[in-house]
Design a protein around this motif. Structure first.
Motif, mmCIF file in Angstrom:
data_model
loop_
_atom_site.group_PDB
_atom_site.id
_atom_site.type_symbol
_atom_site.label_atom_id
_atom_site.label_comp_id
_atom_site.label_asym_id
_atom_site.label_seq_id
_atom_site.Cartn_x
_atom_site.Cartn_y
_atom_site.Cartn_z
ATOM 1 N N GLN A 120 0.836 -1.205 0.000
ATOM 2 C CA GLN A 120 0.000 0.000 0.000
ATOM 3 C C GLN A 120 0.872 1.256 0.000
ATOM 4 O OE1 GLN A 120 -2.186 0.418 3.627
ATOM 5 N NE2 GLN A 120 -3.323 2.214 2.933
ATOM 6 N N LEU A 121 1.907 1.270 0.831
ATOM 7 C CA LEU A 121 2.787 2.437 0.887
ATOM 8 C C LEU A 121 3.612 2.582 -0.394
ATOM 9 C CD1 LEU A 121 3.985 2.270 4.597
ATOM 10 C CD2 LEU A 121 2.457 3.961 3.575
ATOM 11 N N GLN A 122 4.018 1.467 -0.979
ATOM 12 C CA GLN A 122 4.786 1.538 -2.224
ATOM 13 C C GLN A 122 3.943 2.080 -3.375
ATOM 14 O OE1 GLN A 122 6.243 -2.485 -2.559
ATOM 15 N NE2 GLN A 122 8.212 -1.953 -1.632
ATOM 16 N N ALA A 123 2.637 1.911 -3.282
ATOM 17 C CA ALA A 123 1.746 2.403 -4.335
ATOM 18 C C ALA A 123 1.565 3.921 -4.267
ATOM 19 C CB ALA A 123 0.392 1.712 -4.240
ATOM 20 N N GLU A 172 12.683 4.460 0.336
ATOM 21 C CA GLU A 172 13.623 3.404 0.721
ATOM 22 C C GLU A 172 13.441 2.953 2.172
ATOM 23 O OE1 GLU A 172 15.863 7.367 0.922
ATOM 24 O OE2 GLU A 172 14.575 6.400 -0.527
ATOM 25 N N ASP A 173 12.667 3.707 2.956
ATOM 26 C CA ASP A 173 12.447 3.363 4.365
ATOM 27 C C ASP A 173 11.094 2.715 4.623
ATOM 28 O OD1 ASP A 173 14.930 4.397 4.976
ATOM 29 O OD2 ASP A 173 14.141 6.383 5.495
ATOM 30 N N ILE A 174 10.342 2.398 3.597
ATOM 31 C CA ILE A 174 9.004 1.825 3.785
ATOM 32 C C ILE A 174 9.062 0.522 4.582
ATOM 33 C CG2 ILE A 174 7.053 0.724 2.597
ATOM 34 C CD1 ILE A 174 7.355 2.853 0.407
ATOM 35 N N VAL A 175 9.922 -0.382 4.176
ATOM 36 C CA VAL A 175 10.010 -1.687 4.858
ATOM 37 C C VAL A 175 10.454 -1.494 6.298
ATOM 38 C CG1 VAL A 175 11.167 -3.928 4.879
ATOM 39 C CG2 VAL A 175 10.372 -2.956 2.719
ATOM 40 N N PHE A 176 11.445 -0.625 6.507
ATOM 41 C CA PHE A 176 11.898 -0.358 7.879
ATOM 42 C C PHE A 176 10.769 0.225 8.721
ATOM 43 C CE2 PHE A 176 15.958 0.156 5.469
ATOM 44 C CZ PHE A 176 16.557 -1.011 5.931
ATOM 45 N N HIS A 177 9.970 1.092 8.125
ATOM 46 C CA HIS A 177 8.852 1.714 8.839
ATOM 47 C C HIS A 177 7.810 0.669 9.248
ATOM 48 C CE1 HIS A 177 5.734 4.609 9.855
ATOM 49 N NE2 HIS A 177 4.918 3.957 9.054
ATOM 50 N N PHE A 224 8.107 -2.664 9.519
ATOM 51 C CA PHE A 224 8.605 -3.747 10.372
ATOM 52 C C PHE A 224 9.464 -3.231 11.534
ATOM 53 C CE2 PHE A 224 7.625 -5.912 6.422
ATOM 54 C CZ PHE A 224 7.043 -7.089 6.870
ATOM 55 N N ALA A 225 9.382 -1.963 11.841
ATOM 56 C CA ALA A 225 10.254 -1.361 12.851
ATOM 57 C C ALA A 225 10.119 -2.005 14.233
ATOM 58 C CB ALA A 225 9.980 0.139 12.952
ATOM 59 N N ASP A 226 8.912 -2.408 14.611
ATOM 60 C CA ASP A 226 8.729 -2.987 15.941
ATOM 61 C C ASP A 226 9.232 -4.425 16.051
ATOM 62 O OD1 ASP A 226 6.633 -3.740 14.225
ATOM 63 O OD2 ASP A 226 5.337 -4.220 15.923
ATOM 64 N N ILE A 227 9.506 -5.055 14.918
ATOM 65 C CA ILE A 227 9.993 -6.439 14.926
ATOM 66 C C ILE A 227 11.494 -6.479 14.757
ATOM 67 C CG2 ILE A 227 9.935 -8.647 13.727
ATOM 68 C CD1 ILE A 227 7.089 -8.081 12.959
ATOM 69 N N TYR A 228 12.000 -5.735 13.791
ATOM 70 C CA TYR A 228 13.416 -5.738 13.454
ATOM 71 C C TYR A 228 14.004 -4.402 13.849
ATOM 72 C CZ TYR A 228 11.766 -9.541 10.561
ATOM 73 O OH TYR A 228 11.168 -10.668 10.108
ATOM 74 N N TYR A 229 14.525 -4.288 15.014
ATOM 75 C CA TYR A 229 15.015 -3.026 15.535
ATOM 76 C C TYR A 229 16.219 -2.560 14.738
ATOM 77 C CZ TYR A 229 12.050 -4.566 19.297
ATOM 78 O OH TYR A 229 10.993 -5.009 20.017
ATOM 79 N N LEU A 230 15.939 -2.010 13.550
ATOM 80 C CA LEU A 230 17.014 -1.547 12.655
ATOM 81 C C LEU A 230 17.160 -0.044 12.722
ATOM 82 C CD1 LEU A 230 16.146 -3.737 9.567
ATOM 83 C CD2 LEU A 230 17.923 -4.140 11.257
#
Length: 83
Positions: A53-56, A70-75, A77-83
């Protein structure tokens, strides 16, 4: 030669109850594991849909919500993968 079982009926019943509880606990544990995996899978599917949805969105729309493309995935999944 005669065989005498000196175990009391209460002792036999106690062993049977314990064995039954162990079997039921094992079955319950298996179902609990399956349900946890299903819930995790559903959560991941929702996250993947959110990424799509965000990529669209256009770059301007992403800028309004302060997310770089470029930060969509990090945004998401931020609570799972503390990157």
């Amino acid at each position: 030669m005669a065989y005498f079982d000196t175990t009391s009926p209460a002792g036999v019943l106690s062993r049977e109850i314990t064995a039954t509880r162990n079997v039921l606990a094992a079955i319950g544990g298996a179902f609990s594991g399956i349900m946890a995996r299903m819930a995790e899978n559903a959560s991941m599917n929702a996250r993947v849909r959110k990424v799509h949805q965000l990529q669209a969105l256009s770059d301007a729309e992403l800028a309004k919500i302060k997310i770089k493309r470029e930060d969509i995935v990090f945004h998401v999944f931020a609570d799972i993968y503390y990157l």
